[in-house]
Scaffold this motif. Structure first.
Motif, PDB file in Angstrom:
ATOM      1  N   MET A 130      36.653  36.387  43.940  1.00 29.96           N
ATOM      2  CA  MET A 130      35.932  35.806  42.804  1.00 29.96           C
ATOM      3  C   MET A 130      36.820  35.880  41.574  1.00 29.96           C
ATOM      4  O   MET A 130      37.321  36.947  41.240  1.00 29.96           O
ATOM      5  N   LEU A 131      36.987  34.754  40.923  1.00 34.87           N
ATOM      6  CA  LEU A 131      37.835  34.707  39.738  1.00 34.87           C
ATOM      7  C   LEU A 131      37.014  34.184  38.575  1.00 34.87           C
ATOM      8  O   LEU A 131      36.358  33.147  38.707  1.00 34.87           O
ATOM      9  N   LEU A 132      37.055  34.884  37.465  1.00 36.75           N
ATOM     10  CA  LEU A 132      36.389  34.395  36.259  1.00 36.75           C
ATOM     11  C   LEU A 132      37.477  34.108  35.246  1.00 36.75           C
ATOM     12  O   LEU A 132      38.287  34.982  34.929  1.00 36.75           O
ATOM     13  N   VAL A 147      41.567  43.177  35.711  1.00 39.44           N
ATOM     14  CA  VAL A 147      41.568  42.388  34.476  1.00 39.44           C
ATOM     15  C   VAL A 147      42.992  41.951  34.184  1.00 39.44           C
ATOM     16  O   VAL A 147      43.904  42.770  34.235  1.00 39.44           O
ATOM     17  N   ILE A 148      43.166  40.690  33.932  1.00 42.27           N
ATOM     18  CA  ILE A 148      44.493  40.169  33.612  1.00 42.27           C
ATOM     19  C   ILE A 148      44.422  39.545  32.224  1.00 42.27           C
ATOM     20  O   ILE A 148      43.581  38.681  31.982  1.00 42.27           O
ATOM     21  N   ALA A 149      45.253  40.027  31.343  1.00 41.90           N
ATOM     22  CA  ALA A 149      45.240  39.531  29.969  1.00 41.90           C
ATOM     23  C   ALA A 149      46.616  38.983  29.618  1.00 41.90           C
ATOM     24  O   ALA A 149      47.410  39.677  29.012  1.00 41.90           O
ATOM     25  N   PRO A 150      46.915  37.751  30.022  1.00 42.29           N
ATOM     26  CA  PRO A 150      48.247  37.202  29.716  1.00 42.29           C
ATOM     27  C   PRO A 150      48.385  36.974  28.213  1.00 42.29           C
ATOM     28  O   PRO A 150      47.423  36.575  27.554  1.00 42.29           O
ATOM     29  N   ARG A 203      33.631  42.009  50.021  1.00 45.89           N
ATOM     30  CA  ARG A 203      34.352  43.128  49.392  1.00 45.89           C
ATOM     31  C   ARG A 203      35.712  42.686  48.848  1.00 45.89           C
ATOM     32  O   ARG A 203      36.696  43.398  48.973  1.00 45.89           O
ATOM     33  N   GLY A 204      35.773  41.496  48.312  1.00 46.38           N
ATOM     34  CA  GLY A 204      37.046  41.033  47.747  1.00 46.38           C
ATOM     35  C   GLY A 204      37.170  41.488  46.296  1.00 46.38           C
ATOM     36  O   GLY A 204      36.257  42.100  45.748  1.00 46.38           O
ATOM     37  N   LEU A 205      38.305  41.192  45.706  1.00 47.93           N
ATOM     38  CA  LEU A 205      38.521  41.577  44.309  1.00 47.93           C
ATOM     39  C   LEU A 205      37.768  40.640  43.375  1.00 47.93           C
ATOM     40  O   LEU A 205      37.642  39.454  43.643  1.00 47.93           O
ATOM     41  N   LEU A 206      37.279  41.198  42.287  1.00 50.00           N
ATOM     42  CA  LEU A 206      36.673  40.410  41.216  1.00 50.00           C
ATOM     43  C   LEU A 206      37.671  40.429  40.065  1.00 50.00           C
ATOM     44  O   LEU A 206      37.991  41.493  39.546  1.00 50.00           O
ATOM     45  N   VAL A 207      38.186  39.265  39.714  1.00 51.69           N
ATOM     46  CA  VAL A 207      39.283  39.210  38.755  1.00 51.69           C
ATOM     47  C   VAL A 207      38.851  38.468  37.497  1.00 51.69           C
ATOM     48  O   VAL A 207      38.251  37.396  37.589  1.00 51.69           O
TER      49      VAL A 207
END
Lengths: 231, 466
Positions: free
Chosen positions: A127-129, A103-106, A74-78
């Motif tokens: 999980m990081l994509l 969602v991170i949009a630098p 149950r971790g964050l999906l980023v």
């Protein structure tokens, strides 16, 4: 021993076939034939680098793997640096709670690595994509260490024509993905320990029935009639 | 219980409020009258005395640092001190710019005597490093007079403080200079002989103001005081000793102020979810800086990295002279529940991570997504401020792409349609005219696209199955 070989071994860019390195835990991919091909599955933690065009199924490949992790942790999906906009419907359909998606949009490409590292250090992202535009070797190494320390999985997506350039990146697994009519064609570029040299074609009619080319037999059975145009 | 008042007089509050404390000689000058009001120890050793003019000071110590006297700064500091003292004393009354009364008669039973009570307050003032003159007396004005005289004594009984009061100079009292002059002609320099005069005679020669003052100073008449109420929000200002031209130069003082904020919030068991930093610039409009932390923070160690990141991207338009720090929304502290048996490897909560990312990347760069109950695909997926989503059950449609293009592009490549069509139309009763037939198609290069056809047979590319 040759000095160059020695220095390469020191930097863990080269290892010997007989050397039995601890491969880390592997996690099922969700596709039986692929588990067999990868001798167990995807690495449970660390960096997986994927070279492909956008839209051949490179993210879909990991959906069962991500979902299985999500069920457990149950971790964050980023998502960092997405090339397009995330469509929420797909991810909810896949069984993710939208509250756990970030969602991170630098704006600046150099902030991508910073944001990813912060996410990994925080300990709440599992999980990081990542779609990095540019990443130095040192940044890649930092990300790998952070991912392993956090027990997180970092998926890095890159254009397929750059794989010569990024072969040296420190990763747990490096894959090249090419389209195939019934799924995708997978080639392992780099993996800890011995790995298969021949590409593997993954058929996913069962998992993604609407995203495979219809076979000729199903086309033949197609009951669409052609009406002659009335002149 | 007979009333007892403690008066605290801070003779060099502006000097004591400088951060960091100056090492070399420094004086605080009242520019109008051109006289020194406050000086630090190096200046004192250099021969500077109170009341000197700037020219004599400069002649004595050419390298001396000079600042102008600002009563409003002293008043702000006084307010801050009172806020802190409020935890030990219920009755506080401010005497701006640099004094305050503490009503101690009501607190003695709690602390078990004046001495124990004073020790608490003294320890606090020591820690704050402010020079204090104090005195306790039975009347507010009496305590004030004794403190200004520099009594530094706790007079508990009437027969102790009244004689001490009688020895006080008239020039220190609140009598007008005309009164003082008149009394000096009579040969009266201290309060004692004045109190010795019969009231009737005094009333004949002087006006009612002098009579009231005498009554109040001796405690025969009541001196009403406005009570101090602590403000509901944290807001403090500091003056910079040197004008700061770069945002990095502001960090030490902001760090110090965040320490004050932490003490304030911890006392009240509160969290602040936002900070506002106002920078007053020389000759320019003031600039503001807002920092948010959705989950709420009180610790300096947590706020400082956020402020640092924000300042990195911040452009100062002029040199900074004052800083004001105020907290935005405060709410009670309730710690997030953490797993006892599986301690997390990281140290941050999701909301803390978002605050950190937003501080560097900007608020719009970090978001979460949610489903909206709409037909049009570009409207079904909406952006949200992270972790503000109320759980809402909207069923997602199957066979949707994972990524959407920001705007549908005209289809310019050859594709092979694999499945479809699926017609999506906006309801006419809501004024929608959009009608699209969606298809899943595979491009020549093997990419899976989501394309649509409009009623006038134009083809667009809208999503991608990655």
């Amino acid at each position: 021993m040759n000095a160059i070989i020695h220095s390469l071994k020191q930097r863990r860019l080269l290892w010997q076939g007989r050397q039995q390195e601890s491969l880390g835990t592997l996690s099922e991919t969700g596709y039986a034939t692929l588990d067999e091909y990868l001798q167990g599955g995807f690495p449970e933690q660390g960096v997986i680098q994927v070279f492909s065009d956008i839209g051949v199924g490179e993210v879909r490949l990991f959906c069962p793997f991500l979902h299985q992790r999500y069920q457990r942790q149950r971790g964050l999906l980023v998502f960092i640096g997405l090339p397009y906009q995330l469509h929420a419907e797909f991810w909810q359909e896949q069984g993710f709670d939208l509250q756990d998606i970030l969602v991170i949009a630098p704006k600046k490409p150099e902030d991508v690595a910073w944001a990813a590292e912060q996410c990994l250090h925080s300990g709440c992202c599992d999980m990081l994509l990542l779609w990095p535009e540019k990443l130095t070797y040192a940044q890649g190494r930092r990300l790998q260490l952070a991912a392993v320390a956090a027990g997180a999985s970092l998926l890095m997506f890159r254009p397929i024509d750059t794989y010569q350039q990024w072969q040296g990146m420190p990763v747990e697994l490096s894959l090249a993905i090419r389209p195939s009519t019934s799924g995708i064609e997978l080639e392992v570029l780099k993996m800890k320990g011995p790995f298969p040299r021949i590409p593997h074609t993954l058929h996913w009619q069962r998992q993604w029935p609407h995203l495979v080319m219809p076979t000729s037999s199903s086309l033949a059975n197609d009951n669409v009639l052609a009406f002659p145009r009335v002149s | 219980m007979s009333p007892l008042w403690l008066y605290l007089h801070f003779p060099q509050m502006q000097l004591d409020s400088l951060h960091p404390p100056p090492e070399g000689p420094l004086v605080i000058l009242e520019p109008r009258k051109n006289r020194v009001l406050q000086r630090n120890l190096p200046a004192q050793n250099g021969g500077v005395s109170l009341g000197m003019g700037l020219a004599s000071v400069a002649a004595l110590l050419p390298q001396i640092e000079v600042m102008t006297y600002q009563p409003e700064l002293e008043q702000q500091r006084l307010q801050a001190l009172a806020e802190d003292l409020y935890q030990w004393c219920a009755d506080i009354s401010l005497d701006p710019p640099s004094g305050m009364w503490l009503g101690c008669h009501s607190m003695l039973r709690l602390y078990g005597g004046l001495k124990a009570y004073w020790q608490l307050i003294d320890a606090y003032l020591h820690q704050q490093k402010v020079c204090t003159h104090y005195a306790v007396a039975g009347s507010p004005l009496g305590a004030k007079l004794l403190a200004k005289q520099g009594a530094q004594h706790l007079y508990e009984k009437t027969d102790e403080w009244l004689p001490a009061l009688k020895a006080c100079q008239l020039s220190l009292t609140e009598l007008t200079s005309a009164h003082c002059q008149q009394l000096a002609r009579l040969g009266i320099q201290t309060l004692g002989p004045l109190l010795g005069l019969p009231l009737k005679e005094l009333a004949r020669r002087f006006d009612i103001q002098l009579m009231t003052y005498l009554g109040r100073v001796t405690g025969q008449l009541k001196h009403p005081l406005p009570w101090f109420r602590p403000p509901s929000q944290f807001s403090r200002s500091r003056e910079l000793r040197y004008e700061a031209e770069t945002s990095q130069a502001l960090l030490p003082i902001i760090g110090f102020m965040l320490g004050e904020l932490e003490a304030y919030l911890r006392q009240r068991n509160l969290l602040a979810s936002g900070l506002k930093i106002t920078l007053s610039l020389r000759d320019k409009k003031q600039q503001q800086l807002e920092i948010a932390a959705a989950q709420g923070e009180y610790q300096q160690a947590r706020w400082l990295p956020l402020v640092t990141l924000k300042l990195e991207r911040f452009q100062l338009t002029g040199p900074v002279q004052y800083i004001t720090l105020s907290s935005q929304t405060e709410r009670p502290l309730s710690p997030a529940r953490e797993d006892l048996f599986q301690p997390a490897s990281g140290t941050l909560q999701p909301a803390q991570l978002v605050a950190l990312l937003q501080a560097k990347l900007g608020n719009h760069a970090v978001y979460s997504v949610a489903l909206a109950d709409r037909h049009c695909p570009e409207q079904t997926s909406v952006r949200l401020v992270p972790f503000t989503l109320a759980p809402q059950r909207i069923t997602a449609q199957p066979k949707r792409p994972s990524l959407l293009l920001p705007r549908a592009l005209p289809l310019s490549q050859q594709v092979q349609v694999v499945s479809g069509p699926e017609r999506i139309a906006e309801p006419w009763w809501q004024g929608g005219h959009t009608q699209r037939d969606y298809f899943i198609a595979r491009a020549q290069d093997g990419r899976w696209l989501w394309i649509y056809r409009t009623p006038d047979m134009r083809w667009y590319w809208h999503g991608i199955f990655c």
